[in-house]
Design a protein around this motif. Structure first.
Motif, PDB file in Angstrom:
ATOM      1  N   SER A  22       0.827  -1.208   0.000  1.00 44.76           N
ATOM      2  CA  SER A  22       0.000   0.000   0.000  1.00 44.76           C
ATOM      3  C   SER A  22       0.862   1.259   0.000  1.00 44.76           C
ATOM      4  O   SER A  22       0.565   2.239  -0.686  1.00 44.76           O
ATOM      5  N   LYS A  23       1.939   1.216   0.778  1.00 49.42           N
ATOM      6  CA  LYS A  23       2.839   2.380   0.801  1.00 49.42           C
ATOM      7  C   LYS A  23       3.467   2.608  -0.567  1.00 49.42           C
ATOM      8  O   LYS A  23       3.661   3.749  -1.007  1.00 49.42           O
ATOM      9  N   LEU A  24       3.804   1.508  -1.248  1.00 51.07           N
ATOM     10  CA  LEU A  24       4.395   1.617  -2.582  1.00 51.07           C
ATOM     11  C   LEU A  24       3.374   2.107  -3.605  1.00 51.07           C
ATOM     12  O   LEU A  24       3.644   3.023  -4.397  1.00 51.07           O
ATOM     13  N   ASN A  25       2.190   1.494  -3.591  1.00 49.86           N
ATOM     14  CA  ASN A  25       1.206   1.754  -4.643  1.00 49.86           C
ATOM     15  C   ASN A  25       0.393   3.030  -4.415  1.00 49.86           C
ATOM     16  O   ASN A  25       0.071   3.738  -5.370  1.00 49.86           O
ATOM     17  N   ARG A  26       0.052   3.316  -3.160  1.00 52.89           N
ATOM     18  CA  ARG A  26      -0.826   4.463  -2.895  1.00 52.89           C
ATOM     19  C   ARG A  26      -0.043   5.751  -2.659  1.00 52.89           C
ATOM     20  O   ARG A  26      -0.523   6.840  -2.944  1.00 52.89           O
ATOM     21  N   LEU A  27       1.164   5.622  -2.085  1.00 48.59           N
ATOM     22  CA  LEU A  27       1.931   6.821  -1.738  1.00 48.59           C
ATOM     23  C   LEU A  27       3.212   6.982  -2.560  1.00 48.59           C
ATOM     24  O   LEU A  27       3.955   7.940  -2.360  1.00 48.59           O
ATOM     25  N   ASN A  28       3.463   6.020  -3.439  1.00 45.35           N
ATOM     26  CA  ASN A  28       4.663   6.073  -4.296  1.00 45.35           C
ATOM     27  C   ASN A  28       5.954   6.146  -3.486  1.00 45.35           C
ATOM     28  O   ASN A  28       6.915   6.827  -3.858  1.00 45.35           O
ATOM     29  N   ILE A  29       5.987   5.451  -2.352  1.00 39.93           N
ATOM     30  CA  ILE A  29       7.213   5.378  -1.566  1.00 39.93           C
ATOM     31  C   ILE A  29       8.275   4.615  -2.368  1.00 39.93           C
ATOM     32  O   ILE A  29       7.995   3.591  -2.972  1.00 39.93           O
ATOM     33  N   ASP A  30       9.483   5.120  -2.360  1.00 40.06           N
ATOM     34  CA  ASP A  30      10.579   4.481  -3.089  1.00 40.06           C
ATOM     35  C   ASP A  30      10.901   3.125  -2.453  1.00 40.06           C
ATOM     36  O   ASP A  30      11.155   3.040  -1.243  1.00 40.06           O
ATOM     37  N   VAL A  31      10.877   2.074  -3.260  1.00 39.04           N
ATOM     38  CA  VAL A  31      11.072   0.728  -2.745  1.00 39.04           C
ATOM     39  C   VAL A  31      12.438   0.569  -2.097  1.00 39.04           C
ATOM     40  O   VAL A  31      12.599  -0.156  -1.108  1.00 39.04           O
ATOM     41  N   ASN A  32      13.440   1.230  -2.630  1.00 39.37           N
ATOM     42  CA  ASN A  32      14.786   1.108  -2.072  1.00 39.37           C
ATOM     43  C   ASN A  32      14.863   1.724  -0.666  1.00 39.37           C
ATOM     44  O   ASN A  32      15.504   1.173   0.227  1.00 39.37           O
TER      45      ASN A  32
END
Length: 407
Positions: free
Chosen positions: A304-314
């Motif tokens: 959710s953090k990746l998809n909804r907030l575009n948090i950098d995976v690295n």
């Protein structure tokens, strides 16, 4: 005037009914200049009610009873009081006609057992009940007075206002005055240290703190002869507590935040993990919040953090979901996604599992983005899952109020 409160009822004694009435009465009595010196709960038994009164009158000259005025066989307050005072109960046609009229107004049949509520003391007063069927009663004998009030809060509170309050105003000659203060973002011990010198400086003021997990209230009271002292205390207290004072004891922090956002024409959005939407729910519970609240996102999982907030995976893999870096990114990215002036990012470990030596249960990060400037807060809260989430929201609200007020 010393006052004792006697709550009557098996349901109160067993905890099935929460006794909010005693708290209401005590607060009202104190504000009117009286002093509550005793509180007690007794079961629905004549002998126990009489014994309760016997004990109560060792502490006070006036007793206020709660409950036991209904129509059922276990409503025995009248009988218990009559037994203690050795007085007679008499049937009153006028009382019964008032009960009948109450039922007629709502097009209901009148149960036979409501006749029980038409009894009064042979000597004494009947107190009108404009919210129900059970009238209250008042009796004074041998310098001992008693008010009998019904149990339902809506009935009791109105009857207190209409019948009991005037009695206090008439009996208490010295007017009591008070101020109240609500502090947020500070604990009771720290607050007390900051104002400890005021106790000695203002000996004629009663300074009483009331602590809750998310706030500390102070009620400061005196008699009108010391009104100048109260005014001086007010100025000094507010100056000392300027970083924590939000208003009087009725002030709601979320309501103040919404008011400030409206006043400053700002919009807010939230992104929450461990708090699970509790922050956004608290804000939108305020009437009119729709004019300032844009969006609330619960980004509970990594995905959710990746998809909804575009948090950098690295960054997510490097620092972990519970970190000040990710809290920062949650608030920062949310501003870009929503265009809100104020954004909040919350992440943490509410427990009871999921903690580690480096990141224990109760670790919480809060990021508040105020018009492009991000402030980071970190905490380790104690308590169970619910308490940790509540403390998280309380701190987020405090800092929101602090930073928005400063704009």
């Amino acid at each position: 005037m010393n006052v004792a409160i006697l709550a009557i009822g098996n349901e109160v004694l067993s905890g099935k009914t929460i006794n909010t009435n005693s708290a209401f009465i005590a607060k009202q009595v104190e504000q009117l200049g009286g002093k509550v010196t005793h509180q007690q709960v007794v079961p629905d038994l004549e002998d126990e009610i009489a014994r309760g009164l016997e004990i109560a009158y060792t502490y006070a000259d006036l007793v206020i009873t709660i409950g036991g005025l209904g129509p059922t066989v276990d409503d025995l307050s009248r009988e218990g009081v009559a037994k203690y005072f050795k007085t007679e109960l008499v049937y009153d046609d006028e009382i019964y006609e008032g009960i009948c009229e109450y039922f007629r107004r709502s097009n209901r049949e009148i149960p036979n057992n409501n006749h029980r509520q038409a009894y009064k003391f042979k000597e004494g007063l009947v107190l009108p009940n404009n919210n129900g069927t059970a009238p209250g009663l008042f009796l004074k004998q041998d310098n001992k007075s008693v008010f009998l009030l019904p149990g339902p809060p809506a009935e009791l509170e109105l009857m207190f206002s209409e019948s009991v309050r005037p009695y206090f105003i008439d009996q208490i000659k010295e007017r009591k005055i008070s101020n109240s203060y609500r502090l947020c973002g500070i604990g009771e011990s720290y607050a007390e240290e900051m104002i400890l010198h005021l106790y000695g400086r203002y000996p004629h003021l009663n300074i009483a703190p009331y602590c809750a997990p998310d706030k500390v209230d102070y009620i400061v009271s005196t008699v009108d002869a010391y009104e100048e002292d109260l005014r001086a205390f007010d100025e000094e207290f507010k100056e000392i507590m300027k970083d924590y004072y939000i208003g009087d004891q009725n002030t709601d922090l979320a309501t103040e935040i919404v008011r400030l956002l409206k006043e400053k024409q700002l919009k807010i959005a939230t992104a929450e993990s461990c708090s699970g939407g509790l922050l956004s729910s608290t804000l939108v519970n305020v009437s009119g919040a729709s004019s300032v609240f844009l969006e609330g996102i619960v980004t509970y999982s990594y995905e959710s953090k990746l998809n909804r907030l575009n948090i950098d995976v690295n960054r997510l893999m490097e620092f972990g979901a519970v970190s000040e870096e990710i809290a920062h990114d949650m608030a920062f990215n949310l501003e870009k996604l929503t265009g809100a002036d104020i954004t909040v990012g919350v992440t943490g470990i509410a427990g009871p599992g999921g903690g580690s030596e480096l990141k224990p249960v109760g670790l919480v990060y809060i990021a508040i983005n105020v018009c492009g400037q991000i402030f980071l807060k970190s905490y380790i809260f104690n308590g169970n899952r619910e308490k940790i989430r509540q403390r998280t929201v309380a701190e987020a609200l405090y800092w929101l109020h602090h930073y928005i007020k400063a704009l």
